[in-house]
Design an enzyme around this catalytic site. Structure first.
Site: not given
Ligand code: URA
Length: 433
Positions: A82, A161, A168, A183, A187
Site C-alpha cells: 500500500h 474507513d 476527509r 485508514s 482496511k
Molecule cells: N491511503 C489510504 O488508504 N488512506 C489514507 O488516508 C491515505 C492514503
C-alpha cells in the site's frame, strides 16, 4: 455519551478513551453521527493529533467496524502493498501482476484518488469494462487461481474507513498521521493479508511533506501491523517529483504497461522491483533481495508479468486488448504543450501543484460526487536534472475541454529552472522495519 462533547474534548487537545473512540466509529458507521459532526472531529484530530494508544484504538475500532476476510483457504502467505499516496504513483498496477507471475498471492484492496493524488481504482477503471467491485467469492477465487486481484474494499470491510476516507477528501483533513495510519491499516488488516509492504511517500507531492513526519507515519504503520500480527516493512520514498512521466488515469495505465514490457521509466520500474522484492521475501518465495529481484526481472523479460496483467484484466471483466494496443484506452480530444520560458536545468518541481492541475482538468475529484475523466492528465517531458531550452515543452496537457489559463500557469510554475545542474533526489530514503 454525546458527540458534541467528544469534539470539544479533542478540540481542546485532550486524549479520547477507548470507549469514546469506539462510540465515534460505531456511530459514524451506523449513521447516527452525521457528516457535519464527524467533519468537525476530523479537523480536531488533524489539528491536535492523537497519542500512539489512541491511534491503535482508532485503527482497531475501524477494523472492527466490519468483517475481516478469511483468506485461509488460499494456501501460503498472502502479501500486499500500500502507498500513502503520491502523484503519478501507479506502482500497484505493474506490481500486482508482476509478483503474481513470481508466485506470490497478492489480495490487493485499493483506493480512489484522494486530494491531489490519484487512486489505483480510478486508474484501472480507465480500462474499458474493468470492474473493481467484485464479490468476496470472486476476489478469493481470482487470488487463488491467478495470484492477484485489485478491488475496492467491499462495503463490509472496514466500512468506517470507506465513509471517513470520502469525508476527509472534501474537508481538507487528509494530511494527518492518525487518520492516514488508521485508514490504511484498518482496511489492509481487514482484507486478510498476512504481511504488508508500505510505500510511505515523503516530499512536496506527498501528504507528509516533511521527512521526520513521514518517518513517524512509517513507524506508526509498522507498529499497528505488529499489534495485529501482520508483519510490515515500510519504505520511505521520494515524492519531490512525480513518479514516471504520466499523471492521469489512462496515461498511467499506458505507462504501467510499458513497465511490464520492460520499457517503463527508470524510477517506476525501480520502485516496482524494490517493493516487489520485499513482497517476495515476506511471502517466503525468495530468501534475499538479490534473488527476489532476479526472479522479478526474469518475469518481465519472459513476458509472464505482462501476461499476468492481461489475466487480471480478463478476471475483472475488462478488455485485455488494451495491453497490446493502448490506443484502445480512453483518448483525450486535444493536447496542449506547456513550454519553457527560460533555459537551464529543472532543479525542482511542485509535485502537489501538478497533481492539483491534473485534478482541475478532470483527472480527479474536488467533491465526493464528481466524476473522473479517464482520458485527461499531464505527460511530463522533463524531470529534475533535465536540461531545457527556451520554447521546449516541459509538459503536455491531455484535455477534453479547454485548459483554464490558471491551470496552464500552475503547470508552468511547477517547474523551477536553474542555471546549475541540481543534485538528483534519491528514490529510496529509508527502510523502517
Ligand atoms: N491511503 C489510504 O488508504 N488512506 C489514507 O488516508 C491515505 C492514503
Amino acid at each position: 455519551m454525546r458527540m458534541v462533547d467528544l469534539i470539544a474534548k479533542k478540540r481542546d487537545g485532550q486524549i479520547l478513551t477507548t470507549p469514546e473512540i469506539q462510540f465515534i466509529i460505531d456511530g459514524y458507521t451506523d449513521g447516527s453521527i452525521p457528516d457535519y459532526q464527524m467533519s468537525a472531529l476530523l479537523m480536531a484530530i488533524y489539528l491536535k493529533g492523537m497519542t500512539d494508544p489512541e491511534i491503535a484504538t482508532l485503527a482497531k475500532s475501524m477494523l472492527d467496524s466490519g468483517e475481516k476476510l478469511d483468506l485461509s483457504m488460499i494456501p501460503g502467505i498472502k502479501v500486499d502493498k500500500h502507498s500513502t499516496g503520491g502523484v503519478g504513483d501507479e506502482i500497484s498496477i505493474p506490481l500486482a501482476p508482476l509478483v503474481a507471475a513470481a508466485g506470490a498471492k497478492n489480495p490487493m484492496i485499493s483506493g480512489r484518488g484522494l486530494g491531489h493524488t490519484g487512486g489505483t481504482l480510478d486508474k484501472l477503471e480507465s480500462i474499458p469494462n474493468f470492474n473493481v467491485d467484485q464479490t468476496t467469492e470472486h476476489f478469493i477465487d481470482e487470488v487463488q487461481e491467478h495470484g492477484t486481484a485489485i478491488v475496492s474494499a467491499s462495503k463490509d470491510v472496514a466500512p468506517a474507513d470507506r465513509k471517513i476516507y470520502a469525508l476527509r477528501d472534501v474537508t481538507s483533513t487528509v494530511e494527518s498521521i492518525p487518520l492516514i495510519a488508521s485508514s490504511i491499516m484498518s482496511k489492509k488488516i481487514a482484507s486478510g493479508t498476512n504481511a504488508l509492504v508500505l510505500d510511505v511517500k515523503t516530499g512536496n507531492g506527498a501528504f507528509m511533506k516533511n521527512e521526520a513526519q513521514a518517518k513517524k507515519l512509517a513507524e506508526t504503520l509498522v507498529a499497528i501491523g505488529k499489534q495485529n500480527d501482520v508483519p510490515c516493512v515500510a519504505f520511505l520514498t521520494d515524492m519531490n517529483q512525480p513518479l514516471g512521466y504520466a499523471i492521469g488515469n489512462a496515461l498511467e495505465i499506458k505507462e504501467s504497461i510499458d513497465v511490464l514490457k520492460g520499457e517503463g521509466p527508470e524510477d517506476v520500474t525501480e520502485l516496482t522491483l524494490v517493493l516487489g522484492a520485499e513482497m517476495l521475501i515476506l511471502a517466503g518465495i525468495a530468501k534475499d533481495t538479490a534473488t527476489a529481484r532476479e526472479i522479478l526481472e526474469a518475469k518481465i523479460a519472459d513476458g509472464s508479468a505482462l501476461q499476468a496483467f492481461k489475466q487480471l484484466i480478463i478476471d475483472q471483466g475488462g478488455d485485455p486488448s488494451v495491453v497490446d494496443d493502448p490506443t484502445k484506452l480512453p483518448q483525450a480530444l486535444s493536447t496542449l504543450d506547456i513550454t519553457a520560458k527560460e533555459a537551464g536545468y529543472v532543479s525542482a518541481m511542485q509535485t502537489n501543484e501538478l497533481g492539483l492541475a491534473s485534478m482541475k482538468i478532470g483527472g480527479g475529484r474536488a467533491k465526493k460526487e464528481d466524476l473522473v475523466d479517464p482520458a485527461v492528465g499531464i505527460m511530463l517531458h522533463k524531470k529534475i536534472g533535465d536540461k531545457i531550452a527556451v520554447g521546449e515543452p516541459l509538459a503536455t496537457l491531455y484535455l477534453n475541454a479547454p485548459a483554464p489559463q490558471e491551470v496552464q500557469d500552475q503547470v508552468l510554475n511547477s517547474f523551477t529552472i536553474s542555471a546549475e545542474a541540481p543534485e538528483l533526489p534519491e528514490l529510496i530514503h529509508e527502510i523502517v522495519r
